[in-house]
Design a protein around this motif. Structure first.
Motif, PDB file in Angstrom:
ATOM      1  N   LEU A 278       0.832  -1.194   0.000  1.00  0.00           N
ATOM      2  CA  LEU A 278       0.000   0.000   0.000  1.00  0.00           C
ATOM      3  C   LEU A 278       0.871   1.249   0.000  1.00  0.00           C
ATOM      4  O   LEU A 278       1.916   1.296   0.638  1.00  0.00           O
ATOM      5  CB  LEU A 278      -0.902   0.025   1.236  1.00  0.00           C
ATOM      6  CG  LEU A 278      -1.949  -1.073   1.352  1.00  0.00           C
ATOM      7  CD1 LEU A 278      -2.650  -0.966   2.685  1.00  0.00           C
ATOM      8  CD2 LEU A 278      -2.948  -0.974   0.227  1.00  0.00           C
ATOM      9  N   THR A 279       0.402   2.240  -0.695  1.00  0.00           N
ATOM     10  CA  THR A 279       1.132   3.504  -0.691  1.00  0.00           C
ATOM     11  C   THR A 279       0.729   4.298   0.542  1.00  0.00           C
ATOM     12  O   THR A 279      -0.232   3.963   1.239  1.00  0.00           O
ATOM     13  CB  THR A 279       0.815   4.324  -1.955  1.00  0.00           C
ATOM     14  OG1 THR A 279      -0.570   4.650  -1.934  1.00  0.00           O
ATOM     15  CG2 THR A 279       1.156   3.543  -3.215  1.00  0.00           C
ATOM     16  N   GLU A 280       1.454   5.342   0.776  1.00  0.00           N
ATOM     17  CA  GLU A 280       1.173   6.175   1.939  1.00  0.00           C
ATOM     18  C   GLU A 280      -0.219   6.789   1.833  1.00  0.00           C
ATOM     19  O   GLU A 280      -0.956   6.849   2.814  1.00  0.00           O
ATOM     20  CB  GLU A 280       2.220   7.277   2.065  1.00  0.00           C
ATOM     21  CG  GLU A 280       2.026   8.160   3.273  1.00  0.00           C
ATOM     22  CD  GLU A 280       3.084   9.240   3.376  1.00  0.00           C
ATOM     23  OE1 GLU A 280       2.865  10.145   4.194  1.00  0.00           O
ATOM     24  OE2 GLU A 280       4.100   9.186   2.664  1.00  0.00           O
ATOM     25  N   GLU A 281      -0.602   7.219   0.652  1.00  0.00           N
ATOM     26  CA  GLU A 281      -1.917   7.834   0.456  1.00  0.00           C
ATOM     27  C   GLU A 281      -3.034   6.830   0.698  1.00  0.00           C
ATOM     28  O   GLU A 281      -4.055   7.146   1.309  1.00  0.00           O
ATOM     29  CB  GLU A 281      -2.009   8.401  -0.967  1.00  0.00           C
ATOM     30  CG  GLU A 281      -3.209   9.270  -1.209  1.00  0.00           C
ATOM     31  CD  GLU A 281      -3.207  10.523  -0.327  1.00  0.00           C
ATOM     32  OE1 GLU A 281      -4.311  10.904   0.100  1.00  0.00           O
ATOM     33  OE2 GLU A 281      -2.137  11.092  -0.076  1.00  0.00           O
ATOM     34  N   GLU A 282      -2.857   5.579   0.267  1.00  0.00           N
ATOM     35  CA  GLU A 282      -3.866   4.553   0.491  1.00  0.00           C
ATOM     36  C   GLU A 282      -3.988   4.233   1.978  1.00  0.00           C
ATOM     37  O   GLU A 282      -5.083   3.992   2.494  1.00  0.00           O
ATOM     38  CB  GLU A 282      -3.511   3.291  -0.294  1.00  0.00           C
ATOM     39  CG  GLU A 282      -3.653   3.460  -1.804  1.00  0.00           C
ATOM     40  CD  GLU A 282      -3.099   2.266  -2.559  1.00  0.00           C
ATOM     41  OE1 GLU A 282      -2.269   1.510  -1.983  1.00  0.00           O
ATOM     42  OE2 GLU A 282      -3.480   2.090  -3.719  1.00  0.00           O
ATOM     43  N   MET A 283      -2.855   4.244   2.702  1.00  0.00           N
ATOM     44  CA  MET A 283      -2.894   4.003   4.149  1.00  0.00           C
ATOM     45  C   MET A 283      -3.631   5.125   4.864  1.00  0.00           C
ATOM     46  O   MET A 283      -4.415   4.881   5.782  1.00  0.00           O
ATOM     47  CB  MET A 283      -1.475   3.875   4.698  1.00  0.00           C
ATOM     48  CG  MET A 283      -0.796   2.569   4.377  1.00  0.00           C
ATOM     49  SD  MET A 283       0.767   2.490   5.241  1.00  0.00           S
ATOM     50  CE  MET A 283       1.835   2.032   3.898  1.00  0.00           C
ATOM     51  N   ARG A 284      -3.410   6.359   4.449  1.00  0.00           N
ATOM     52  CA  ARG A 284      -4.099   7.485   5.063  1.00  0.00           C
ATOM     53  C   ARG A 284      -5.600   7.396   4.827  1.00  0.00           C
ATOM     54  O   ARG A 284      -6.395   7.671   5.726  1.00  0.00           O
ATOM     55  CB  ARG A 284      -3.577   8.810   4.508  1.00  0.00           C
ATOM     56  CG  ARG A 284      -2.210   9.170   5.029  1.00  0.00           C
ATOM     57  CD  ARG A 284      -1.736  10.458   4.399  1.00  0.00           C
ATOM     58  NE  ARG A 284      -0.335  10.642   4.680  1.00  0.00           N
ATOM     59  CZ  ARG A 284       0.148  11.611   5.445  1.00  0.00           C
ATOM     60  NH1 ARG A 284      -0.672  12.472   5.979  1.00  0.00           N
ATOM     61  NH2 ARG A 284       1.424  11.704   5.662  1.00  0.00           N
ATOM     62  N   ARG A 285      -5.993   7.032   3.609  1.00  0.00           N
ATOM     63  CA  ARG A 285      -7.416   6.892   3.309  1.00  0.00           C
ATOM     64  C   ARG A 285      -8.032   5.774   4.138  1.00  0.00           C
ATOM     65  O   ARG A 285      -9.163   5.885   4.596  1.00  0.00           O
ATOM     66  CB  ARG A 285      -7.627   6.610   1.811  1.00  0.00           C
ATOM     67  CG  ARG A 285      -7.959   7.880   1.060  1.00  0.00           C
ATOM     68  CD  ARG A 285      -8.355   7.587  -0.362  1.00  0.00           C
ATOM     69  NE  ARG A 285      -7.144   7.792  -1.181  1.00  0.00           N
ATOM     70  CZ  ARG A 285      -6.643   6.929  -2.046  1.00  0.00           C
ATOM     71  NH1 ARG A 285      -7.247   5.800  -2.266  1.00  0.00           N
ATOM     72  NH2 ARG A 285      -5.559   7.201  -2.709  1.00  0.00           N
ATOM     73  N   ALA A 286      -7.287   4.684   4.360  1.00  0.00           N
ATOM     74  CA  ALA A 286      -7.805   3.566   5.131  1.00  0.00           C
ATOM     75  C   ALA A 286      -7.975   3.964   6.613  1.00  0.00           C
ATOM     76  O   ALA A 286      -8.933   3.555   7.262  1.00  0.00           O
ATOM     77  CB  ALA A 286      -6.873   2.368   5.011  1.00  0.00           C
ATOM     78  N   LEU A 287      -7.056   4.739   7.117  1.00  0.00           N
ATOM     79  CA  LEU A 287      -7.125   5.131   8.516  1.00  0.00           C
ATOM     80  C   LEU A 287      -8.097   6.275   8.775  1.00  0.00           C
ATOM     81  O   LEU A 287      -8.895   6.238   9.697  1.00  0.00           O
ATOM     82  CB  LEU A 287      -5.741   5.545   9.015  1.00  0.00           C
ATOM     83  CG  LEU A 287      -4.746   4.406   9.223  1.00  0.00           C
ATOM     84  CD1 LEU A 287      -3.374   4.970   9.555  1.00  0.00           C
ATOM     85  CD2 LEU A 287      -5.214   3.501  10.344  1.00  0.00           C
ATOM     86  N   PHE A 288      -8.031   7.298   7.970  1.00  0.00           N
ATOM     87  CA  PHE A 288      -8.762   8.521   8.261  1.00  0.00           C
ATOM     88  C   PHE A 288      -9.931   8.769   7.324  1.00  0.00           C
ATOM     89  O   PHE A 288     -10.686   9.710   7.514  1.00  0.00           O
ATOM     90  CB  PHE A 288      -7.820   9.729   8.195  1.00  0.00           C
ATOM     91  CG  PHE A 288      -6.623   9.581   9.086  1.00  0.00           C
ATOM     92  CD1 PHE A 288      -6.762   9.529  10.456  1.00  0.00           C
ATOM     93  CD2 PHE A 288      -5.353   9.473   8.553  1.00  0.00           C
ATOM     94  CE1 PHE A 288      -5.662   9.392  11.280  1.00  0.00           C
ATOM     95  CE2 PHE A 288      -4.252   9.337   9.365  1.00  0.00           C
ATOM     96  CZ  PHE A 288      -4.403   9.296  10.739  1.00  0.00           C
TER      97      PHE A 288
ATOM     98  N   THR B 136     -11.647   9.474   3.376  1.00  0.00           N
ATOM     99  CA  THR B 136     -11.314  10.424   2.317  1.00  0.00           C
ATOM    100  C   THR B 136     -11.432  11.841   2.864  1.00  0.00           C
ATOM    101  O   THR B 136     -12.372  12.169   3.584  1.00  0.00           O
ATOM    102  CB  THR B 136     -12.265  10.261   1.109  1.00  0.00           C
ATOM    103  OG1 THR B 136     -13.598  10.422   1.571  1.00  0.00           O
ATOM    104  CG2 THR B 136     -12.101   8.904   0.478  1.00  0.00           C
ATOM    105  N   PRO B 137     -10.486  12.672   2.543  1.00  0.00           N
ATOM    106  CA  PRO B 137     -10.544  14.047   3.050  1.00  0.00           C
ATOM    107  C   PRO B 137     -11.667  14.829   2.389  1.00  0.00           C
ATOM    108  O   PRO B 137     -11.901  14.705   1.191  1.00  0.00           O
ATOM    109  CB  PRO B 137      -9.170  14.610   2.698  1.00  0.00           C
ATOM    110  CG  PRO B 137      -8.706  13.801   1.550  1.00  0.00           C
ATOM    111  CD  PRO B 137      -9.313  12.439   1.720  1.00  0.00           C
ATOM    112  N   GLN B 138     -12.363  15.617   3.204  1.00  0.00           N
ATOM    113  CA  GLN B 138     -13.417  16.473   2.683  1.00  0.00           C
ATOM    114  C   GLN B 138     -12.779  17.758   2.168  1.00  0.00           C
ATOM    115  O   GLN B 138     -12.015  18.395   2.876  1.00  0.00           O
ATOM    116  CB  GLN B 138     -14.431  16.814   3.794  1.00  0.00           C
ATOM    117  CG  GLN B 138     -15.090  15.608   4.399  1.00  0.00           C
ATOM    118  CD  GLN B 138     -16.009  14.912   3.400  1.00  0.00           C
ATOM    119  OE1 GLN B 138     -16.565  15.548   2.521  1.00  0.00           O
ATOM    120  NE2 GLN B 138     -16.127  13.605   3.536  1.00  0.00           N
ATOM    121  N   PRO B 139     -13.090  18.132   0.945  1.00  0.00           N
ATOM    122  CA  PRO B 139     -12.489  19.359   0.424  1.00  0.00           C
ATOM    123  C   PRO B 139     -13.063  20.575   1.164  1.00  0.00           C
ATOM    124  O   PRO B 139     -14.264  20.708   1.328  1.00  0.00           O
ATOM    125  CB  PRO B 139     -12.890  19.370  -1.044  1.00  0.00           C
ATOM    126  CG  PRO B 139     -14.101  18.506  -1.117  1.00  0.00           C
ATOM    127  CD  PRO B 139     -13.957  17.494  -0.025  1.00  0.00           C
TER     128      PRO B 139
END
Length: 111
Positions: A5-15, A17-20
Protein backbone atom coordinates in the motif's frame (compact mmCIF):
# COMPACT_ATOMS: atom_id res chain seq x y z
CA UNK A 1 -2.73 -8.63 4.06
CA UNK A 2 -1.34 -6.58 1.24
CA UNK A 3 1.84 -4.77 2.28
CA UNK A 4 2.21 -2.91 -1.02
CA UNK A 5 0.00 0.00 0.00
CA UNK A 6 1.13 3.50 -0.69
CA UNK A 7 1.17 6.17 1.94
CA UNK A 8 -1.92 7.83 0.46
CA UNK A 9 -3.87 4.55 0.49
CA UNK A 10 -2.89 4.00 4.15
CA UNK A 11 -4.10 7.49 5.06
CA UNK A 12 -7.42 6.89 3.31
CA UNK A 13 -7.81 3.57 5.13
CA UNK A 14 -7.12 5.13 8.52
CA UNK A 15 -8.76 8.52 8.26
CA UNK A 16 -11.18 8.20 5.35
CA UNK A 17 -11.31 10.42 2.32
CA UNK A 18 -10.54 14.05 3.05
CA UNK A 19 -13.42 16.47 2.68
CA UNK A 20 -12.49 19.36 0.42
CA UNK A 21 -12.60 22.60 2.36
CA UNK A 22 -14.35 25.45 0.66
CA UNK A 23 -11.99 28.32 0.24
CA UNK A 24 -13.67 31.68 0.12
CA UNK A 25 -11.33 34.45 -0.86
CA UNK A 26 -11.39 37.27 1.65
CA UNK A 27 -12.43 40.57 0.13
CA UNK A 28 -9.63 43.07 0.05
CA UNK A 29 -10.76 46.27 1.70
CA UNK A 30 -8.54 49.27 1.26
CA UNK A 31 -10.73 51.90 2.88
CA UNK A 32 -8.89 54.70 4.62
CA UNK A 33 -9.10 54.44 8.38
CA UNK A 34 -10.19 57.67 10.02
CA UNK A 35 -8.19 58.66 13.05
CA UNK A 36 -10.40 59.42 16.03
CA UNK A 37 -8.99 61.62 18.74
CA UNK A 38 -10.95 62.30 21.91
CA UNK A 39 -10.55 65.80 23.23
CA UNK A 40 -11.25 64.88 26.86
CA UNK A 41 -11.66 61.45 28.33
CA UNK A 42 -14.87 61.02 30.25
CA UNK A 43 -14.49 59.28 33.59
CA UNK A 44 -17.58 57.86 35.22
CA UNK A 45 -17.95 58.72 38.89
CA UNK A 46 -16.82 55.83 41.04
CA UNK A 47 -19.12 54.49 43.68
CA UNK A 48 -17.43 53.02 46.73
CA UNK A 49 -18.93 49.57 46.96
CA UNK A 50 -17.45 46.86 49.06
CA UNK A 51 -16.82 43.89 46.85
CA UNK A 52 -18.14 40.62 48.14
CA UNK A 53 -15.26 38.77 49.70
CA UNK A 54 -14.58 35.44 48.14
CA UNK A 55 -14.54 32.49 50.49
CA UNK A 56 -11.05 31.90 51.75
CA UNK A 57 -10.38 28.75 53.69
CA UNK A 58 -8.84 29.62 57.03
CA UNK A 59 -7.58 27.59 59.93
CA UNK A 60 -6.86 28.88 63.42
CA UNK A 61 -3.83 27.29 65.07
CA UNK A 62 -3.46 27.69 68.82
CA UNK A 63 0.10 27.39 70.15
CA UNK A 64 1.71 27.49 73.57
CA UNK A 65 5.06 29.22 73.33
CA UNK A 66 7.85 30.21 75.67
CA UNK A 67 11.57 30.81 75.94
CA UNK A 68 12.23 28.86 79.14
CA UNK A 69 12.17 25.06 79.41
CA UNK A 70 9.15 24.12 81.56
CA UNK A 71 8.80 27.81 82.37
CA UNK A 72 6.06 30.31 81.74
CA UNK A 73 4.15 29.52 78.52
CA UNK A 74 1.91 31.96 76.70
CA UNK A 75 -0.84 31.17 74.24
CA UNK A 76 -0.43 32.35 70.67
CA UNK A 77 -3.06 32.18 67.89
CA UNK A 78 -2.02 31.97 64.25
CA UNK A 79 -4.46 32.14 61.32
CA UNK A 80 -3.48 30.31 58.12
CA UNK A 81 -5.09 30.62 54.68
CA UNK A 82 -5.18 26.95 53.78
CA UNK A 83 -7.37 23.88 54.09
CA UNK A 84 -4.52 21.61 55.08
CA UNK A 85 -4.16 21.35 58.84
CA UNK A 86 -0.63 20.03 58.44
CA UNK A 87 0.45 23.03 56.38
CA UNK A 88 -1.28 25.40 58.78
CA UNK A 89 0.50 23.80 61.73
CA UNK A 90 3.89 23.94 60.01
CA UNK A 91 3.37 27.58 59.02
CA UNK A 92 2.38 28.54 62.58
CA UNK A 93 5.33 26.72 64.16
CA UNK A 94 7.73 28.31 61.68
CA UNK A 95 6.40 31.79 62.46
CA UNK A 96 6.54 31.16 66.23
CA UNK A 97 10.11 29.80 66.13
CA UNK A 98 11.34 33.21 64.97
CA UNK A 99 10.56 34.66 68.40
CA UNK A 100 10.18 31.71 70.79
CA UNK A 101 12.41 28.74 71.53
CA UNK A 102 9.79 26.22 72.73
CA UNK A 103 6.58 25.76 70.70
CA UNK A 104 3.74 23.34 71.45
CA UNK A 105 0.69 22.98 69.18
CA UNK A 106 -2.55 22.93 71.18
CA UNK A 107 -5.22 22.79 68.47
CA UNK A 108 -5.99 23.37 64.79
CA UNK A 109 -9.58 24.47 64.10
CA UNK A 110 -11.34 25.76 61.01
CA UNK A 111 -12.81 29.22 61.16
Amino acid sequence: MNSDLTEEEMRRALFGTPQPEEQVPAPLVTEPVEEVVLAKSVVAPTVNKKAAKAFRPRLRVTLRVGNEFEGKMTELIHEADTLSSLLAEQEAVKAARKKYKYVDVVSVKSM
